[in-house]
Design a protein around this motif. Structure first.
Motif, PDB file in Angstrom:
ATOM      1  N   MET A 149       0.845  -1.189   0.000  1.00 18.23           N
ATOM      2  CA  MET A 149       0.000   0.000   0.000  1.00 18.23           C
ATOM      3  C   MET A 149       0.882   1.240   0.000  1.00 18.23           C
ATOM      4  N   THR A 150       0.577   2.192  -0.864  1.00 19.09           N
ATOM      5  CA  THR A 150       1.358   3.416  -0.933  1.00 19.09           C
ATOM      6  C   THR A 150       0.779   4.455   0.016  1.00 19.09           C
ATOM      7  N   SER A 151       1.667   5.324   0.485  1.00 21.09           N
ATOM      8  CA  SER A 151       1.235   6.399   1.378  1.00 21.09           C
ATOM      9  C   SER A 151       0.551   7.478   0.564  1.00 21.09           C
ATOM     10  N   PRO A 152      -0.397   8.201   1.155  1.00 26.26           N
ATOM     11  CA  PRO A 152      -1.047   9.289   0.425  1.00 26.26           C
ATOM     12  C   PRO A 152      -0.035  10.370   0.069  1.00 26.26           C
ATOM     13  N   ALA A 153      -0.311  11.096  -1.013  1.00 30.58           N
ATOM     14  CA  ALA A 153       0.564  12.195  -1.413  1.00 30.58           C
ATOM     15  C   ALA A 153       0.606  13.223  -0.292  1.00 30.58           C
ATOM     16  N   PRO A 154       1.792  13.715   0.028  1.00 34.96           N
ATOM     17  CA  PRO A 154       1.887  14.675   1.134  1.00 34.96           C
ATOM     18  C   PRO A 154       1.369  16.059   0.744  1.00 34.96           C
ATOM     19  N   ARG A 155       0.941  16.775   1.747  1.00 30.79           N
ATOM     20  CA  ARG A 155       0.544  18.177   1.611  1.00 30.79           C
ATOM     21  C   ARG A 155       1.660  18.986   2.255  1.00 30.79           C
ATOM     22  N   ILE A 156       2.134  20.011   1.582  1.00 31.72           N
ATOM     23  CA  ILE A 156       3.205  20.854   2.122  1.00 31.72           C
ATOM     24  C   ILE A 156       2.580  22.142   2.636  1.00 31.72           C
ATOM     25  N   ARG A 157       2.973  22.504   3.855  1.00 28.16           N
ATOM     26  CA  ARG A 157       2.442  23.713   4.491  1.00 28.16           C
ATOM     27  C   ARG A 157       3.524  24.323   5.375  1.00 28.16           C
ATOM     28  N   THR A 158       3.228  25.492   5.907  1.00 26.45           N
ATOM     29  CA  THR A 158       4.124  26.170   6.844  1.00 26.45           C
ATOM     30  C   THR A 158       3.852  25.658   8.256  1.00 26.45           C
ATOM     31  N   ALA A 159       4.907  25.363   8.984  1.00 27.74           N
ATOM     32  CA  ALA A 159       4.773  24.878  10.358  1.00 27.74           C
ATOM     33  C   ALA A 159       4.410  26.016  11.300  1.00 27.74           C
ATOM     34  N   GLY A 160       3.785  25.638  12.411  1.00 27.79           N
ATOM     35  CA  GLY A 160       3.449  26.594  13.457  1.00 27.79           C
ATOM     36  C   GLY A 160       3.901  26.070  14.803  1.00 27.79           C
ATOM     37  N   PRO A 161       3.708  26.841  15.855  1.00 31.09           N
ATOM     38  CA  PRO A 161       4.153  26.436  17.189  1.00 31.09           C
ATOM     39  C   PRO A 161       3.582  25.089  17.654  1.00 31.09           C
ATOM     40  N   ASP A 162       2.389  24.729  17.218  1.00 24.49           N
ATOM     41  CA  ASP A 162       1.811  23.449  17.619  1.00 24.49           C
ATOM     42  C   ASP A 162       2.537  22.251  17.019  1.00 24.49           C
ATOM     43  N   ASP A 163       3.402  22.492  16.044  1.00 20.05           N
ATOM     44  CA  ASP A 163       4.132  21.411  15.372  1.00 20.05           C
ATOM     45  C   ASP A 163       5.487  21.103  16.005  1.00 20.05           C
ATOM     46  N   VAL A 164       5.907  21.873  16.987  1.00 19.70           N
ATOM     47  CA  VAL A 164       7.272  21.755  17.512  1.00 19.70           C
ATOM     48  C   VAL A 164       7.603  20.341  17.980  1.00 19.70           C
ATOM     49  N   ASP A 165       6.777  19.743  18.795  1.00 24.99           N
ATOM     50  CA  ASP A 165       7.095  18.408  19.320  1.00 24.99           C
ATOM     51  C   ASP A 165       7.207  17.376  18.203  1.00 24.99           C
ATOM     52  N   ALA A 166       6.300  17.415  17.247  1.00 23.22           N
ATOM     53  CA  ALA A 166       6.352  16.473  16.119  1.00 23.22           C
ATOM     54  C   ALA A 166       7.605  16.708  15.280  1.00 23.22           C
ATOM     55  N   LEU A 167       8.012  17.958  15.121  1.00 23.06           N
ATOM     56  CA  LEU A 167       9.216  18.264  14.347  1.00 23.06           C
ATOM     57  C   LEU A 167      10.472  17.766  15.050  1.00 23.06           C
ATOM     58  N   VAL A 168      10.553  17.960  16.357  1.00 20.91           N
ATOM     59  CA  VAL A 168      11.715  17.456  17.101  1.00 20.91           C
ATOM     60  C   VAL A 168      11.804  15.940  16.931  1.00 20.91           C
ATOM     61  N   ASP A 169      10.694  15.253  17.077  1.00 23.44           N
ATOM     62  CA  ASP A 169      10.692  13.798  16.933  1.00 23.44           C
ATOM     63  C   ASP A 169      11.108  13.387  15.527  1.00 23.44           C
ATOM     64  N   LEU A 170      10.600  14.064  14.509  1.00 26.55           N
ATOM     65  CA  LEU A 170      10.964  13.753  13.125  1.00 26.55           C
ATOM     66  C   LEU A 170      12.455  13.934  12.892  1.00 26.55           C
ATOM     67  N   VAL A 171      12.987  15.081  13.289  1.00 29.12           N
ATOM     68  CA  VAL A 171      14.406  15.370  13.048  1.00 29.12           C
ATOM     69  C   VAL A 171      15.285  14.361  13.785  1.00 29.12           C
ATOM     70  N   GLU A 172      14.957  14.078  15.029  1.00 30.19           N
ATOM     71  CA  GLU A 172      15.739  13.090  15.782  1.00 30.19           C
ATOM     72  C   GLU A 172      15.670  11.721  15.115  1.00 30.19           C
ATOM     73  N   SER A 173      14.490  11.330  14.644  1.00 31.45           N
ATOM     74  CA  SER A 173      14.334  10.007  14.032  1.00 31.45           C
ATOM     75  C   SER A 173      15.098   9.895  12.723  1.00 31.45           C
ATOM     76  N   ALA A 174      15.270  10.999  12.025  1.00 29.63           N
ATOM     77  CA  ALA A 174      15.953  10.978  10.734  1.00 29.63           C
ATOM     78  C   ALA A 174      17.469  11.015  10.854  1.00 29.63           C
ATOM     79  N   TYR A 175      17.992  11.532  11.955  1.00 29.21           N
ATOM     80  CA  TYR A 175      19.435  11.758  12.050  1.00 29.21           C
ATOM     81  C   TYR A 175      20.158  10.965  13.119  1.00 29.21           C
ATOM     82  N   ARG A 176      19.536  10.706  14.238  1.00 28.93           N
ATOM     83  CA  ARG A 176      20.269  10.151  15.370  1.00 28.93           C
ATOM     84  C   ARG A 176      19.609   8.900  15.911  1.00 28.93           C
TER      85      ARG A 176
END
Length: 177
Positions: A1-28
């Motif tokens: 099963m393929t993932s749905p096409a992503p939607r690109i948007r500007t991040a806001g303060p409510d996204d901070v925790d999800a962004l930290v988790d994403l960046v950590e998961s991608a690099y370390r």
């Protein structure tokens, strides 16, 4: 099963925790080894934290772009506006989504944003010189190595704990337009 096409948007303060988790998961750490762009063999410790991401998200001369699908945020990048160029950083794609074109799509959107919103003539970034596979990926997308090196911030664990003594950054650049 393929993932749905992503939607690109500007991040806001409510996204901070999800962004930290994403960046950590991608690099370390072990999670990052599921993708090809990790730094786990070069650096331990953290890649970013909530304060650094919150500053990027709220920066008046910058923007954080996110790609999200039905599962949440799956990729991000930061752009900073400068007088004669835009700076590209904090680029992360969820390890399970790497290699499928999502990073290429988000990079193209960042270039478009910098060119059309800020009239930037050039996009610049810094990449750890030991990341030859990643540098080659950027070169295939039109980025040029400059030979301009800057030191890794040894002793500042906000950026990670180096696992080798010879880390440095090289500036890459691409003309936009």
């Amino acid at each position: 099963m393929t993932s749905p096409a992503p939607r690109i948007r500007t991040a806001g303060p409510d996204d901070v925790d999800a962004l930290v988790d994403l960046v950590e998961s991608a690099y370390r750490g072990q999670r990052s080894r599921g993708g090809w762009t990790h730094e786990a063999d070069l650096l331990g410790g953290q890649r970013t934290d909530a304060a650094m991401v919150a500053a990027a998200v709220t920066r008046p001369d910058g923007v954080v772009l996110v790609a999200e699908d039905g599962t949440g945020i799956v990729a991000c990048c930061q752009l900073e506006r400068h007088d004669d160029h835009a700076y590209f950083g904090m680029f992360a794609v969820s390890p399970g989504r790497q290699g499928g074109g999502l990073g290429r799509e988000l990079l193209a959107e960042a270039e478009r944003y910098a060119r059309e919103q800020w009239h930037a003539g050039e996009l610049r970034m810094t990449v750890i010189v030991q990341r030859e596979d990643l540098i080659a990926w950027y070169e295939r997308r039109g980025y040029l190595r400059t030979g301009e090196l800057s030191p890794f911030p040894y002793g500042d664990e906000r950026f990670g704990v180096p696992l080798r003594p010879d880390l440095a950054f090289e500036t890459l650049r691409k003309k936009l337009g």
